[in-house]
Structure formats: C-alpha cells, structure tokens
Motif scaffolding. Structure first.
Motif, mmCIF file in Angstrom:
data_model
loop_
_atom_site.group_PDB
_atom_site.id
_atom_site.type_symbol
_atom_site.label_atom_id
_atom_site.label_comp_id
_atom_site.label_asym_id
_atom_site.label_seq_id
_atom_site.Cartn_x
_atom_site.Cartn_y
_atom_site.Cartn_z
ATOM 1 N N THR A 151 -3.591 15.435 0.630
ATOM 2 C CA THR A 151 -4.797 16.032 0.141
ATOM 3 C C THR A 151 -5.756 17.284 0.179
ATOM 4 O OG1 THR A 151 -6.686 14.200 -0.828
ATOM 5 C CG2 THR A 151 -6.344 14.832 1.938
ATOM 6 N N THR B 285 1.143 -1.406 0.360
ATOM 7 C CA THR B 285 0.424 0.281 0.489
ATOM 8 C C THR B 285 1.120 1.352 0.041
ATOM 9 O OG1 THR B 285 -1.638 -0.984 1.350
ATOM 10 C CG2 THR B 285 -1.642 0.856 1.218
ATOM 11 N N PRO B 286 0.468 1.572 -1.001
ATOM 12 C CA PRO B 286 1.750 3.103 -0.828
ATOM 13 C C PRO B 286 1.076 4.299 0.283
ATOM 14 C CG PRO B 286 -0.248 3.336 -2.422
ATOM 15 C CD PRO B 286 0.128 1.862 -2.033
ATOM 16 N N ALA C 245 -0.105 7.346 1.472
ATOM 17 C CA ALA C 245 -1.337 8.274 1.415
ATOM 18 C C ALA C 245 -1.575 8.357 2.555
ATOM 19 C CB ALA C 245 -1.851 7.573 -0.132
ATOM 20 N N SER D 5 -2.408 17.174 5.721
ATOM 21 C CA SER D 5 -1.532 16.181 5.519
ATOM 22 C C SER D 5 -0.634 15.854 6.425
ATOM 23 C CB SER D 5 0.295 17.657 5.351
ATOM 24 O OG SER D 5 0.223 18.623 6.304
ATOM 25 N N THR E 48 -6.061 10.335 3.176
ATOM 26 C CA THR E 48 -7.748 10.533 1.976
ATOM 27 C C THR E 48 -8.318 11.863 3.188
ATOM 28 O OG1 THR E 48 -8.930 8.413 2.920
ATOM 29 C CG2 THR E 48 -8.064 8.503 0.912
ATOM 30 N N VAL F 211 2.890 13.841 2.608
ATOM 31 C CA VAL F 211 1.819 13.196 1.604
ATOM 32 C C VAL F 211 0.496 14.845 2.178
ATOM 33 C CG1 VAL F 211 2.495 11.034 1.151
ATOM 34 C CG2 VAL F 211 0.635 10.892 3.174
#
Length: 193
Positions: A186, A26-27, A29, A169, A31, A184
């Motif tokens: 979004t 799983t990268p 990330a 973030s 959400t 990361v």
C-alpha cells in the motif's frame, strides 16, 4: 443420460454454494495511515495486515517511493531494511506501527550500536586491553563514543515542506520445505507542513 445431467447439476450446485463461502474470506491486504510530521515530532503510521494466507512468517517493510532527487530530504523510515519477521498463522491479522524521523536527525537504537562498534575498535586499536588503564585512550574513547552517538544528529526543524510517498509492504512466507510466498503493498503519504 439422465444420470450425467444429475452429476453436472450436482457439481454446479456445489460450485454455486461454494462461491459465497469463498467470497466471505478476508483477502490478504495491508492498510496504513497517512502521517503529518511537524518539526520536532516523530509520528507513527499504524498498519494492519489482514487475511494472512499462510502459516509461517510475515515481514513488514517501508521504503521511500518518490523521486530519487527528493530522497535526501524525505523523512526517514527505519523499517528499511524490513523488520524481523512476525510468526503468523493462516487467516490471522497483524497490527503495528511504523515510526518516521526527520532527515539528518537521530534514530533511536541506531546510534548506540554504531557508538559501541566504534568503542570496540578503539579499545583494540589503542591497545587498551594490553596495557591496562591508559587514560589518554579512555578520553579518546569517550569522545569517539559521544561523537558516534551524535553523528546522525541534525536540526529536525530543517525539514523541507512537502508530501512524501512511501510504500509499505507485507511479505508472507510459508515455513514448508517448498517455499511459498505472497506480498501485498500500500502507499501512504508523509506530509511535512
């Protein structure tokens, strides 16, 4: 010559069979859900961080990402500055919520800290500790504490309608002596109808 080709073919086979295994991880990330903020409500965005790359800490932050001229009208995201770090393991997942509040409205836990700080200053400044019970000082202290608790108050019905972008973030830091880190982000929207 034949043994050289055997080695190259063997390495190629290892690489080919290794690729699907790497692709299955799983990268790293993050959400998060968009939010609709009606007058008088304090909605939350639910976030999920997956594929945490390193054992160590994970810090989640929220920041308004729109035009500077709209910042004073935008809902408040109290995760600015970032929330205290979560302790995480590599490969793990973290879930949580980010609350949004009307601009100019009270934010839980922020006002009592300010009120307590103001009370402490007044106790020292008015000589409350040195002279025993000074009733005038007590009245001033109570009024100042109540003013400190309501200083962030305002009309939550006065929000400017619109769609406000926020950057969420997640920063993962290793606990090793050679600090390593990855981040990361979004973007979500908070809509005020």
């Amino acid at each position: 010559m034949k043994s050289g080709w055997s080695i190259l073919c063997g390495l190629g086979l290892v690489l080919v069979t290794g690729v699907p295994m790497w692709a299955a991880t799983t990268p790293f990330a993050i959400t998060a859900t968009n939010v609709t903020m009606s007058p008088g409500s304090n909605p939350v965005s639910q976030f999920t961080v997956t594929g945490i790359p390193m054992t160590g800490t994970l810090t989640v932050a929220c920041a308004f990402a729109g035009a500077a001229s709209m910042a004073s009208k935008a809902p408040i995201c109290p995760m600015t500055p970032p929330r205290a770090p979560y302790q995480v393991n590599a490969g793990g997942t973290v879930q949580g919520v980010i609350a949004f509040y009307p601009p100019g409205g009270p934010i839980p836990a922020a006002a009592p800290v300010a009120g307590a700080a103001l009370a402490g200053v007044l106790l020292l400044g008015l000589g409350f500790r040195r002279r025993g019970w000074n009733w005038l000082a007590l009245v001033v202290l109570c009024v100042a504490f109540l003013a400190g608790m309501t200083a962030c108050g305002g009309s939550s019905n006065g929000m400017t309608p619109g769609t406000y972008p926020y950057t969420i973030s997640a920063s993962n830091e290793s606990g090793s002596t050679t600090p390593l880190g990855q981040q990361v982000t979004t973007t979500i929207n908070v809509t005020v109808p």
